[in-house]
Write a protein that holds these residues in place. Sequence first.
Motif, PDB file in Angstrom:
ATOM      1  N   ILE A   1      -7.992  26.149  -6.482  1.00 53.99           N
ATOM      2  CA  ILE A   1      -8.461  24.797  -6.739  1.00 53.99           C
ATOM      3  C   ILE A   1      -8.178  23.917  -5.526  1.00 53.99           C
ATOM      4  CG2 ILE A   1      -8.217  24.982  -9.240  1.00 53.99           C
ATOM      5  CD1 ILE A   1      -5.550  23.580  -9.068  1.00 53.99           C
ATOM      6  N   VAL A   2      -9.017  22.901  -5.342  1.00 51.29           N
ATOM      7  CA  VAL A   2      -8.875  22.009  -4.187  1.00 51.29           C
ATOM      8  C   VAL A   2      -8.932  20.560  -4.641  1.00 51.29           C
ATOM      9  CG1 VAL A   2      -9.819  23.687  -2.562  1.00 51.29           C
ATOM     10  CG2 VAL A   2     -11.359  22.051  -3.703  1.00 51.29           C
ATOM     11  N   ASN A   3      -8.390  19.703  -3.793  1.00 53.17           N
ATOM     12  CA  ASN A   3      -8.306  18.276  -4.096  1.00 53.17           C
ATOM     13  C   ASN A   3      -8.358  17.508  -2.783  1.00 53.17           C
ATOM     14  OD1 ASN A   3      -6.072  16.004  -3.921  1.00 53.17           O
ATOM     15  ND2 ASN A   3      -6.918  15.860  -5.976  1.00 53.17           N
ATOM     16  N   GLN A   4      -9.127  16.436  -2.748  1.00 52.12           N
ATOM     17  CA  GLN A   4      -9.201  15.597  -1.552  1.00 52.12           C
ATOM     18  C   GLN A   4      -8.445  14.305  -1.792  1.00 52.12           C
ATOM     19  OE1 GLN A   4     -13.044  14.018  -0.367  1.00 52.12           O
ATOM     20  NE2 GLN A   4     -12.522  14.206   1.809  1.00 52.12           N
ATOM     21  N   ASP A   5      -7.575  13.964  -0.854  1.00 54.62           N
ATOM     22  CA  ASP A   5      -6.774  12.749  -0.976  1.00 54.62           C
ATOM     23  C   ASP A   5      -6.533  12.187   0.416  1.00 54.62           C
ATOM     24  OD1 ASP A   5      -5.193  10.812  -2.440  1.00 54.62           O
ATOM     25  OD2 ASP A   5      -3.430  11.784  -1.579  1.00 54.62           O
ATOM     26  N   LYS A   6      -6.942  10.945   0.633  1.00 51.75           N
ATOM     27  CA  LYS A   6      -6.749  10.251   1.907  1.00 51.75           C
ATOM     28  C   LYS A   6      -7.306  11.050   3.085  1.00 51.75           C
ATOM     29  CE  LYS A   6      -2.651   7.857   0.183  1.00 51.75           C
ATOM     30  NZ  LYS A   6      -1.165   7.643   0.327  1.00 51.75           N
TER      31      LYS A   6
ATOM     32  N   PRO B   1       6.505  25.876  -9.824  1.00 47.71           N
ATOM     33  CA  PRO B   1       5.989  25.725 -11.197  1.00 47.71           C
ATOM     34  C   PRO B   1       5.598  24.273 -11.433  1.00 47.71           C
ATOM     35  CG  PRO B   1       8.383  25.825 -11.217  1.00 47.71           C
ATOM     36  CD  PRO B   1       7.972  25.928  -9.782  1.00 47.71           C
ATOM     37  N   ILE B   2       4.356  24.040 -11.822  1.00 44.99           N
ATOM     38  CA  ILE B   2       3.832  22.684 -12.007  1.00 44.99           C
ATOM     39  C   ILE B   2       3.169  22.606 -13.371  1.00 44.99           C
ATOM     40  CG2 ILE B   2       2.264  20.928 -11.081  1.00 44.99           C
ATOM     41  CD1 ILE B   2       2.513  22.281  -8.369  1.00 44.99           C
ATOM     42  N   ASP B   3       3.314  21.471 -14.033  1.00 40.97           N
ATOM     43  CA  ASP B   3       2.653  21.250 -15.313  1.00 40.97           C
ATOM     44  C   ASP B   3       1.155  21.465 -15.135  1.00 40.97           C
ATOM     45  OD1 ASP B   3       1.669  20.360 -17.706  1.00 40.97           O
ATOM     46  OD2 ASP B   3       2.904  18.550 -17.776  1.00 40.97           O
ATOM     47  N   ALA B   4       0.596  22.435 -15.846  1.00 36.57           N
ATOM     48  CA  ALA B   4      -0.819  22.770 -15.679  1.00 36.57           C
ATOM     49  C   ALA B   4      -1.733  21.593 -16.001  1.00 36.57           C
ATOM     50  CB  ALA B   4      -1.176  23.972 -16.553  1.00 36.57           C
ATOM     51  N   ALA B   5      -1.261  20.667 -16.835  1.00 35.76           N
ATOM     52  CA  ALA B   5      -2.078  19.500 -17.176  1.00 35.76           C
ATOM     53  C   ALA B   5      -2.352  18.630 -15.956  1.00 35.76           C
ATOM     54  CB  ALA B   5      -1.386  18.680 -18.263  1.00 35.76           C
ATOM     55  N   SER B   6      -1.510  18.758 -14.904  1.00 39.15           N
ATOM     56  CA  SER B   6      -1.706  17.956 -13.698  1.00 39.15           C
ATOM     57  C   SER B   6      -3.026  18.253 -13.007  1.00 39.15           C
ATOM     58  CB  SER B   6      -0.560  18.218 -12.710  1.00 39.15           C
ATOM     59  OG  SER B   6       0.687  17.884 -13.267  1.00 39.15           O
ATOM     60  N   PHE B   7      -3.596  19.428 -13.297  1.00 35.15           N
ATOM     61  CA  PHE B   7      -4.809  19.845 -12.599  1.00 35.15           C
ATOM     62  C   PHE B   7      -6.081  19.623 -13.410  1.00 35.15           C
ATOM     63  CE2 PHE B   7      -1.477  22.924 -11.030  1.00 35.15           C
ATOM     64  CZ  PHE B   7      -1.240  22.238  -9.848  1.00 35.15           C
ATOM     65  N   ARG B   8      -5.972  18.995 -14.565  1.00 33.49           N
ATOM     66  CA  ARG B   8      -7.138  18.845 -15.431  1.00 33.49           C
ATOM     67  C   ARG B   8      -8.206  17.961 -14.802  1.00 33.49           C
ATOM     68  NH1 ARG B   8      -4.009  18.108 -21.238  1.00 33.49           N
ATOM     69  NH2 ARG B   8      -3.486  20.306 -21.528  1.00 33.49           N
ATOM     70  N   LYS B   9      -7.777  16.967 -14.039  1.00 27.78           N
ATOM     71  CA  LYS B   9      -8.711  16.034 -13.417  1.00 27.78           C
ATOM     72  C   LYS B   9      -8.389  15.906 -11.931  1.00 27.78           C
ATOM     73  CE  LYS B   9      -9.218  13.431 -17.719  1.00 27.78           C
ATOM     74  NZ  LYS B   9      -9.075  12.116 -18.390  1.00 27.78           N
ATOM     75  N   ASP B  10      -9.393  15.577 -11.162  1.00 24.56           N
ATOM     76  CA  ASP B  10      -9.283  15.394  -9.706  1.00 24.56           C
ATOM     77  C   ASP B  10      -9.249  16.704  -8.933  1.00 24.56           C
ATOM     78  OD1 ASP B  10      -9.551  12.728  -9.467  1.00 24.56           O
ATOM     79  OD2 ASP B  10      -7.488  12.294  -8.912  1.00 24.56           O
ATOM     80  N   TRP B  11      -9.166  17.835  -9.613  1.00 32.79           N
ATOM     81  CA  TRP B  11      -9.132  19.128  -8.930  1.00 32.79           C
ATOM     82  C   TRP B  11     -10.424  19.894  -9.203  1.00 32.79           C
ATOM     83  CZ3 TRP B  11      -5.297  20.882  -5.638  1.00 32.79           C
ATOM     84  CH2 TRP B  11      -4.170  20.043  -5.537  1.00 32.79           C
ATOM     85  N   GLU B  12     -10.886  20.609  -8.181  1.00 32.47           N
ATOM     86  CA  GLU B  12     -12.142  21.355  -8.268  1.00 32.47           C
ATOM     87  C   GLU B  12     -11.874  22.852  -8.104  1.00 32.47           C
ATOM     88  OE1 GLU B  12     -16.184  22.021  -5.597  1.00 32.47           O
ATOM     89  OE2 GLU B  12     -14.935  20.241  -5.271  1.00 32.47           O
ATOM     90  N   LEU B  13     -12.436  23.633  -8.987  1.00 35.18           N
ATOM     91  CA  LEU B  13     -12.321  25.091  -8.892  1.00 35.18           C
ATOM     92  C   LEU B  13     -13.348  25.603  -7.883  1.00 35.18           C
ATOM     93  CD1 LEU B  13     -11.209  27.800 -10.060  1.00 35.18           C
ATOM     94  CD2 LEU B  13     -13.100  27.708 -11.694  1.00 35.18           C
ATOM     95  N   ILE B  14     -12.875  26.355  -6.863  1.00 37.45           N
ATOM     96  CA  ILE B  14     -13.812  26.904  -5.873  1.00 37.45           C
ATOM     97  C   ILE B  14     -13.945  28.421  -5.991  1.00 37.45           C
ATOM     98  CG2 ILE B  14     -13.440  25.006  -4.255  1.00 37.45           C
ATOM     99  CD1 ILE B  14     -11.719  26.960  -2.579  1.00 37.45           C
ATOM    100  N   GLY B  15     -13.192  29.033  -6.902  1.00 39.80           N
ATOM    101  CA  GLY B  15     -13.327  30.469  -7.091  1.00 39.80           C
ATOM    102  C   GLY B  15     -12.086  31.068  -7.720  1.00 39.80           C
ATOM    103  N   ASN B  16     -12.125  32.362  -7.928  1.00 39.99           N
ATOM    104  CA  ASN B  16     -10.998  33.075  -8.528  1.00 39.99           C
ATOM    105  C   ASN B  16     -10.813  34.401  -7.803  1.00 39.99           C
ATOM    106  OD1 ASN B  16      -9.842  35.168 -10.568  1.00 39.99           O
ATOM    107  ND2 ASN B  16      -9.310  33.191 -11.458  1.00 39.99           N
ATOM    108  N   GLN B  17      -9.587  34.643  -7.374  1.00 36.82           N
ATOM    109  CA  GLN B  17      -9.231  35.890  -6.707  1.00 36.82           C
ATOM    110  C   GLN B  17      -7.898  36.371  -7.259  1.00 36.82           C
ATOM    111  OE1 GLN B  17      -9.190  34.815  -2.519  1.00 36.82           O
ATOM    112  NE2 GLN B  17     -11.235  35.668  -2.211  1.00 36.82           N
ATOM    113  N   VAL B  18      -7.821  37.633  -7.605  1.00 38.24           N
ATOM    114  CA  VAL B  18      -6.563  38.191  -8.107  1.00 38.24           C
ATOM    115  C   VAL B  18      -5.482  38.020  -7.035  1.00 38.24           C
ATOM    116  CG1 VAL B  18      -5.392  40.275  -8.885  1.00 38.24           C
ATOM    117  CG2 VAL B  18      -7.763  39.850  -9.558  1.00 38.24           C
TER     118      VAL B  18
END
Length: 267
Positions: free
Chosen positions: A41-46, A95-112
């Motif tokens: 997942i990716v996020n743009q900030d500043k 370890p981060i609360d998974a709820a932190s990624f519900r908004k503002d983050w974009e899924l760009i793919g999945n790799q094992v």
Amino acid sequence: MFRSVFTLCAALLSALGISTAQASDSPENKRELTVKPGDVIVNQDKGQWSAIKILAVDQWPDGSSAAHCLTYKAVPTKPSLESLQQAAVLVWHAPIDAASFRKDWELIGNQVPTKAELVGFVEYLKLTDFPRYVAFTGQDSKEIVRNANAHYQRAYALGDQGKKKEAIAEYTEAIELFPLFYEAIDNRAFTYMELGMLREALRDFEQSLRVNPNGVSAFFSRGECLMKLGDLKAAESVFQEGQNRFPEQRAMFTKFLEQVRALRRGG
């Protein structure tokens, strides 16, 4: 407990420039993201792009979940799965609360996650959840304990021979194999004390107490180290607590408590 861990890790990542704040409910953020192992997942900030790879997700009875994350250093352009293969890692595991990624983050793919990417997570399990570590790595717990005990026995014999530095090395091998081996942690600490390495001994006694909070020898010796290091106020607190925490050893704690108080009165 987990909430406090999430808070600390979120604060750390924020200090490093990675935002985990949840956004307002704007139209572009209507779709909530639920992360799963392997998600990138990716996020743009500043003007900077941050990327995170989800290594594992733990679900808790209260409905919350922890995402075990590998984070990359921020870059000025949007990352891709291909560019991240060469990207610099910022934090190998958090370890981060998974709820932190519900908004503002974009899924760009999945790799094992690869074995190399899981190194930080595996080390975390080893120190915090040894049974899960054994299962996750496919090892034989009896074999681990057997090998750790062999190092412990060699360390004990070396100590009897006066080979203290060699003994410390063997105790370290035992602890590395089996981090819950508090007897090895205690013995390494006592060996450090014999060498006058009081700060190292203090560190070990504190580690031992995290594994075995009711270890009277480690608890008392922690106070002794603090006293010898000149931290008399902290030592007094340890011996005072020990009087009530370990009533069967009250006389010993009282004796050292009086000594510390006498030293404090003497300046």
